[in-house]
Write a protein that holds these residues in place. Structure first.
Motif, PDB file in Angstrom:
ATOM      1  N   THR A 257      -9.632  -8.823  74.398  1.00  0.00           N
ATOM      2  CA  THR A 257      -9.590  -7.348  74.028  1.00  0.00           C
ATOM      3  C   THR A 257      -9.758  -6.918  72.637  1.00  0.00           C
ATOM      4  O   THR A 257     -10.631  -6.492  72.119  1.00  0.00           O
ATOM      5  CB  THR A 257      -8.295  -6.305  74.437  1.00  0.00           C
ATOM      6  OG1 THR A 257      -8.245  -6.575  75.839  1.00  0.00           O
ATOM      7  CG2 THR A 257      -8.393  -5.042  74.224  1.00  0.00           C
ATOM      8  N   ILE A 258      -8.914  -7.796  71.797  1.00  0.00           N
ATOM      9  CA  ILE A 258      -9.017  -7.969  70.253  1.00  0.00           C
ATOM     10  C   ILE A 258     -10.357  -8.209  69.834  1.00  0.00           C
ATOM     11  O   ILE A 258     -10.902  -7.778  68.883  1.00  0.00           O
ATOM     12  CB  ILE A 258      -7.844  -8.752  69.715  1.00  0.00           C
ATOM     13  CG1 ILE A 258      -6.512  -7.898  70.000  1.00  0.00           C
ATOM     14  CG2 ILE A 258      -7.922  -9.053  68.313  1.00  0.00           C
ATOM     15  CD1 ILE A 258      -5.243  -9.008  69.750  1.00  0.00           C
ATOM     16  N   LYS A 259     -10.777  -9.395  70.522  1.00  0.00           N
ATOM     17  CA  LYS A 259     -12.149 -10.178  70.224  1.00  0.00           C
ATOM     18  C   LYS A 259     -13.243  -8.793  70.122  1.00  0.00           C
ATOM     19  O   LYS A 259     -14.137  -8.821  69.332  1.00  0.00           O
ATOM     20  CB  LYS A 259     -12.428 -11.220  70.924  1.00  0.00           C
ATOM     21  CG  LYS A 259     -13.509 -11.962  70.369  1.00  0.00           C
ATOM     22  CD  LYS A 259     -14.022 -12.945  71.298  1.00  0.00           C
ATOM     23  CE  LYS A 259     -12.851 -14.220  71.400  1.00  0.00           C
ATOM     24  NZ  LYS A 259     -13.095 -15.506  72.187  1.00  0.00           N
ATOM     25  N   THR A 260     -13.356  -8.169  71.397  1.00  0.00           N
ATOM     26  CA  THR A 260     -14.347  -7.263  71.465  1.00  0.00           C
ATOM     27  C   THR A 260     -14.159  -6.177  70.817  1.00  0.00           C
ATOM     28  O   THR A 260     -15.077  -5.514  70.249  1.00  0.00           O
ATOM     29  CB  THR A 260     -14.285  -6.684  73.246  1.00  0.00           C
ATOM     30  OG1 THR A 260     -12.915  -6.022  73.334  1.00  0.00           O
ATOM     31  CG2 THR A 260     -14.679  -7.753  74.101  1.00  0.00           C
ATOM     32  N   LEU A 261     -12.853  -5.327  70.611  1.00  0.00           N
ATOM     33  CA  LEU A 261     -12.727  -4.484  69.273  1.00  0.00           C
ATOM     34  C   LEU A 261     -13.200  -4.996  67.815  1.00  0.00           C
ATOM     35  O   LEU A 261     -13.913  -3.949  67.254  1.00  0.00           O
ATOM     36  CB  LEU A 261     -11.101  -4.120  69.173  1.00  0.00           C
ATOM     37  CG  LEU A 261     -10.744  -3.399  70.688  1.00  0.00           C
ATOM     38  CD1 LEU A 261      -9.162  -3.320  70.295  1.00  0.00           C
ATOM     39  CD2 LEU A 261     -11.393  -2.030  70.670  1.00  0.00           C
ATOM     40  N   ARG A 262     -13.024  -6.368  67.835  1.00  0.00           N
ATOM     41  CA  ARG A 262     -13.415  -6.664  66.226  1.00  0.00           C
ATOM     42  C   ARG A 262     -14.844  -6.639  66.183  1.00  0.00           C
ATOM     43  O   ARG A 262     -15.536  -6.215  65.176  1.00  0.00           O
ATOM     44  CB  ARG A 262     -12.767  -8.257  66.016  1.00  0.00           C
ATOM     45  CG  ARG A 262     -11.410  -8.110  65.657  1.00  0.00           C
ATOM     46  CD  ARG A 262     -10.954  -9.348  65.033  1.00  0.00           C
ATOM     47  NE  ARG A 262      -9.473  -9.255  64.739  1.00  0.00           N
ATOM     48  CZ  ARG A 262      -8.680 -10.431  65.104  1.00  0.00           C
ATOM     49  NH1 ARG A 262      -9.317 -11.392  65.310  1.00  0.00           N
ATOM     50  NH2 ARG A 262      -7.199 -10.140  64.626  1.00  0.00           N
ATOM     51  N   THR A 263     -15.510  -7.020  67.224  1.00  0.00           N
ATOM     52  CA  THR A 263     -17.202  -7.080  67.135  1.00  0.00           C
ATOM     53  C   THR A 263     -17.356  -5.571  67.138  1.00  0.00           C
ATOM     54  O   THR A 263     -18.246  -5.340  66.603  1.00  0.00           O
ATOM     55  CB  THR A 263     -17.602  -7.674  68.364  1.00  0.00           C
ATOM     56  OG1 THR A 263     -17.108  -7.148  69.573  1.00  0.00           O
ATOM     57  CG2 THR A 263     -17.220  -9.189  68.529  1.00  0.00           C
TER      58      THR A 263
END
Length: 74
Positions: free
Chosen positions: A23-29
């Motif tokens: 989730t964090i990775k997708t939000l950062r992208t």
């Protein structure tokens, strides 16, 4: 039985942490793509101007004092 229970706790804890990482990775992208878009650049510029205006209003006296001292020196 206790070992099996412990294993399940660890497994589901790991699954939850992996989900959070994704989730964090997708939000950062998503944030990165937004910041690189035209709308994101305009948003960042507007926020920077608002912050600068608020800073100047809050520190108006110290800025004036600095300008006077700087003008006297040079």
């Amino acid at each position: 039985m206790a070992n099996r229970k412990s294993y399940h706790k660890q497994y589901y804890r790991k699954q939850a942490m992996d989900g959070l990482r994704n989730t964090i990775k997708t939000l950062r992208t998503q944030i990165k793509t937004f910041e690189e878009s035209e709308e994101g650049v305009a948003y960042k510029k507007r926020k920077q101007q608002e912050y600068s205006r608020a800073y100047r209003m809050a520190n108006q006296e110290s800025i004036r004092q600095y300008q006077k001292e700087y003008h006297e020196r040079y």
